[in-house]
Each structure stands twice: as C-alpha cells, then as structure tokens.
Design a protein around this motif. Structure first.
Motif, PDB file in Angstrom:
ATOM      1  N   VAL A 115      45.784  40.461  34.021  1.00 50.17           N
ATOM      2  CA  VAL A 115      46.062  40.168  32.620  1.00 50.17           C
ATOM      3  C   VAL A 115      44.869  39.516  31.929  1.00 50.17           C
ATOM      4  O   VAL A 115      44.424  39.958  30.860  1.00 50.17           O
ATOM      5  CB  VAL A 115      47.319  39.284  32.487  1.00 50.17           C
ATOM      6  N   VAL A 116      44.326  38.456  32.521  1.00 49.69           N
ATOM      7  CA  VAL A 116      43.225  37.729  31.877  1.00 49.69           C
ATOM      8  C   VAL A 116      41.991  38.615  31.723  1.00 49.69           C
ATOM      9  O   VAL A 116      41.385  38.678  30.645  1.00 49.69           O
ATOM     10  CB  VAL A 116      42.877  36.450  32.665  1.00 49.69           C
ATOM     11  N   THR A 117      41.600  39.290  32.799  1.00 50.19           N
ATOM     12  CA  THR A 117      40.402  40.127  32.718  1.00 50.19           C
ATOM     13  C   THR A 117      40.567  41.246  31.695  1.00 50.19           C
ATOM     14  O   THR A 117      39.639  41.554  30.936  1.00 50.19           O
ATOM     15  CB  THR A 117      40.052  40.733  34.086  1.00 50.19           C
ATOM     16  N   VAL A 118      41.737  41.857  31.651  1.00 48.55           N
ATOM     17  CA  VAL A 118      41.969  42.951  30.709  1.00 48.55           C
ATOM     18  C   VAL A 118      41.942  42.448  29.266  1.00 48.55           C
ATOM     19  O   VAL A 118      41.275  43.030  28.399  1.00 48.55           O
ATOM     20  CB  VAL A 118      43.306  43.654  31.013  1.00 48.55           C
ATOM     21  N   LEU A 119      42.657  41.367  28.986  1.00 43.86           N
ATOM     22  CA  LEU A 119      42.718  40.853  27.625  1.00 43.86           C
ATOM     23  C   LEU A 119      41.342  40.423  27.129  1.00 43.86           C
ATOM     24  O   LEU A 119      40.919  40.783  26.020  1.00 43.86           O
ATOM     25  CB  LEU A 119      43.692  39.677  27.549  1.00 43.86           C
ATOM     26  N   VAL A 120      40.629  39.646  27.942  1.00 38.14           N
ATOM     27  CA  VAL A 120      39.311  39.157  27.536  1.00 38.14           C
ATOM     28  C   VAL A 120      38.334  40.311  27.381  1.00 38.14           C
ATOM     29  O   VAL A 120      37.627  40.422  26.373  1.00 38.14           O
ATOM     30  CB  VAL A 120      38.779  38.130  28.554  1.00 38.14           C
ATOM     31  N   ALA A 121      38.285  41.177  28.380  1.00 39.27           N
ATOM     32  CA  ALA A 121      37.307  42.256  28.368  1.00 39.27           C
ATOM     33  C   ALA A 121      37.559  43.245  27.238  1.00 39.27           C
ATOM     34  O   ALA A 121      36.627  43.641  26.525  1.00 39.27           O
ATOM     35  CB  ALA A 121      37.308  42.983  29.714  1.00 39.27           C
ATOM     36  N   TYR A 122      38.817  43.664  27.058  1.00 42.00           N
ATOM     37  CA  TYR A 122      39.081  44.693  26.056  1.00 42.00           C
ATOM     38  C   TYR A 122      38.882  44.159  24.640  1.00 42.00           C
ATOM     39  O   TYR A 122      38.353  44.874  23.776  1.00 42.00           O
ATOM     40  CB  TYR A 122      40.489  45.252  26.214  1.00 42.00           C
ATOM     41  N   ALA A 123      39.281  42.915  24.395  1.00 43.82           N
ATOM     42  CA  ALA A 123      39.074  42.331  23.072  1.00 43.82           C
ATOM     43  C   ALA A 123      37.586  42.223  22.758  1.00 43.82           C
ATOM     44  O   ALA A 123      37.139  42.565  21.655  1.00 43.82           O
ATOM     45  CB  ALA A 123      39.734  40.959  22.995  1.00 43.82           C
ATOM     46  N   LEU A 124      36.806  41.778  23.734  1.00 39.22           N
ATOM     47  CA  LEU A 124      35.371  41.647  23.529  1.00 39.22           C
ATOM     48  C   LEU A 124      34.714  43.019  23.390  1.00 39.22           C
ATOM     49  O   LEU A 124      33.844  43.230  22.536  1.00 39.22           O
ATOM     50  CB  LEU A 124      34.748  40.873  24.691  1.00 39.22           C
TER      51      LEU A 124
END
Length: 350
Positions: A115-124
C-alpha cells in the motif's frame, strides 16, 4: 523488508491485518476499472516478475543487501489498485510456500511493501510526468526512477511508525528510523534502476501497456487562423496484432523464469536492510519461527535436493509458476466481474 512474526505485537498485527483486508477489498473494486483485455493477462505476469526479481538480493553496503519491493513497478505498469493486488499475491505466495515474511505479519507487510509503496510511488510518478516534457519516453522512465527511489525509504519509515506503536522490544525509535531510512535510501537506488529499466523496456515496444503513461502523449498541433490548436484524436481502429500481448507475456515469463531459476543463485547472501537494522538495534531476537518453516519450499530451496544451485533454481521456478497461476486467476476473475457489472452500469447511466 519482509517483517517476520514476533517483531510486532498481536494487537497491532491484528489492526494491520484489518487495514490490509480493507486495502485489498478497495483494490479489488478499483482494479475492475484498470483491467481490460490487454492488461488482465499481464497483471499476473507482473506479480510473477516481481516475485522473481525479489529473489535477487543486491549488495548496498558493507554486510547489507537489498531487494526489489515492486510497488512502484506494479503501479506504473498495471495501475495502483492492481499494483496493490500484485504485491499482495507475491507476499501471500512467499509467506505460505517459502516461509518468507510472517503469517501474522502479513497485514503489516501488505501495508508497508504494498500500500505505502504504491501510493507514494504512483502519486509522485503521475505528478512528475505531468510537469516533464510530454510524449517523451525519457520523461516516463525518469519519473519511474524517482518514484521508485522515494517509495523505498517511505516504506521503511512506515515500518518504523508501526514498530513505534507495536514493537515487541523497547529500542530508541529515533535510531531505528535513522538506520532504516538511511539503508533503504541506498536500496531505493537499486529499486529505481530496476523499475526504470523495466518500464523503459516495456514502453519501448508496447507503450499502450504502461498504465501510468496513458494519456500522456503530446497532442498534434494544427495551425488554424494563425494559432496552434490541438488536433482531434484519430479514431483509427487498433490492429489485432497490436492488441495481442502474447509476445510480451512470453518474453516476460521467460525473463522471470531465468531470473528466479538461474540468476538468483548469484544473489547476495548478506542480510537485507530490515534484518541488518534489527540485528544492530537488538530486536532481531524477537523473530519467531515461521509457521511454514516445515514447507518443502522453505527458504527458497526444495527439501531433499542437496545441490544448492538446483534446489534454489527449481524452487524459484515453482514460485514463478505458482505466482503467475494464482495472480492470473485473481485478475481474470476481477476482469470477468467488470464485464458482469457493465450492463448494470450502462443501465444506470441511461
């Protein structure tokens, strides 16, 4: 960064499990909008590829190694909701079959590594591709590099936050945070390189299969009345050969098998970032024996085969096959649910 059983206490692990179940449920619903006839077959492959690359620990510092987390790669290739599902499938296979990552800590691992990696990475990633020159392949790969790099220390910080609440050892959290983020910045460089190379390779041959790059091509400009205006998009049908994903699927599966079955033998044997920090900070002794420690595939080897190269290679191939089978089953089911729901959606829209 697979968290073992024993690092996080039972109440916090239970809460993390509930949060993870909620995240997976939301992702199942969201993935219906992301998956189509082209991407549904590839989502299981993405999960299998991430499984394979996670077996390739690379050295990052003296006595420390790292491996791909994969959240950024999955989100960019097949979408953020499907990306969370990909990582969840990988973690489930690793936990049940290979005794990697605690079963009671599965919720923690899904939240931190998925969850964290996906949210941070995709938003950035989406933010960067919108401000960099549009229509350029280099902009997409550069954005993928930065997004993947940042997602890894973000996951390390998330683990530290969870540990500060539910850790089973009284250790200075400030030191844990500094050590975790520091070493995972280095691991993030490796993650970024793998992600950018993979995304770049796919976008070079099939840019239509990179979910995060859709709609980013610069529109054709026409000179009308002395002013440049956007031309209307062409409505030409896409040839069947261009829609086919067989070649990409075959090449990706072959790559995953080679990586897991052969290249993994040369992976670094040093402890990964979390294991090293746990040993240095003194909370590694809290790790409990895995419930699947007796599995014939535990520790990525096949029991009864004494040759380490053959044992590890066969275990890797089995893992790739199991992950692609389970992942493909999940994503095809989600895709079929989308088709079943479409008439109701059309009726409501009418």
């Amino acid at each position: 960064m697979h968290v073992p059983d024993g690092f996080i206490n039972t109440p916090v692990s239970a809460v993390a499990g509930v949060v993870a179940v909620g995240a997976v449920a939301v992702s199942l619903r969201g993935a219906r909008r992301e998956l189509d006839e082209r991407t549904a077959p590839l989502a299981g492959l993405v999960a299998a590829f991430i499984f394979a690359v996670q077996m390739l620990n690379f050295p990052v510092a003296a006595g420390t190694s790292g491996h791909l987390l994969g959240g950024a790669l999955a989100a960019i290739l097949v979408g953020p909701f499907t990306g969370v599902l990909c990582i969840s499938v990988v973690l489930l296979m690793q936990g049940i079959l290979f005794a990697d990552g605690g079963l009671t800590a599965l919720g923690v691992n899904i939240n931190v590594m998925g969850v964290v990696t996906v949210l941070v990475a995709y938003a950035l990633f989406r933010g960067l591709v919108r401000i960099l020159p549009r229509g350029r392949r280099s902009s997409v790969t550069a954005s993928a590099f930065v997004a993947a790099l940042v997602s890894v220390p973000a996951a390390a910080a998330a683990f530290t936050l969870i540990y500060s609440v539910g850790g089973t050892t009284d250790v200075p959290i400030g030191k844990v945070l500094t050590a975790m983020v520091g070493v995972h910045v280095l691991i993030g460089i490796g993650e970024a390189a793998i992600t950018a190379l993979t995304v770049g390779a796919v976008i070079a041959v099939r840019p239509d299969l990179v979910h995060g790059a859709r709609g980013l091509a610069a529109p054709l400009k026409l000179l009308v009345g002395g002013e440049l205006v956007d031309a209307a998009p062409a409505e030409a049908p896409v040839p069947a050969a261009a829609r086919s994903t067989r070649k990409v699927w075959g090449a990706g599966l072959a790559s995953a098998i080679v990586l897991a079955g052969f290249v993994s033998f040369y992976a670094s044997a040093s402890p990964d970032g979390l294991e090293k920090v746990a040993a240095d900070q003194g909370f590694d002794q809290k790790a409990e024996e895995h419930a699947a420690a007796g599995s014939p595939l535990a520790d990525y080897s096949i029991s009864g085969i004494t040759d380490g190269r053959i044992s590890g290679g066969l275990a890797g191939v089995v893992g790739v096959a199991a992950t692609v089978a389970v992942g493909s089953g999940v994503f095809w089911t989600v895709r079929r649910r989308r088709g079943a729901d479409r008439p109701a959606e059309v009726k409501e829209a009418a």
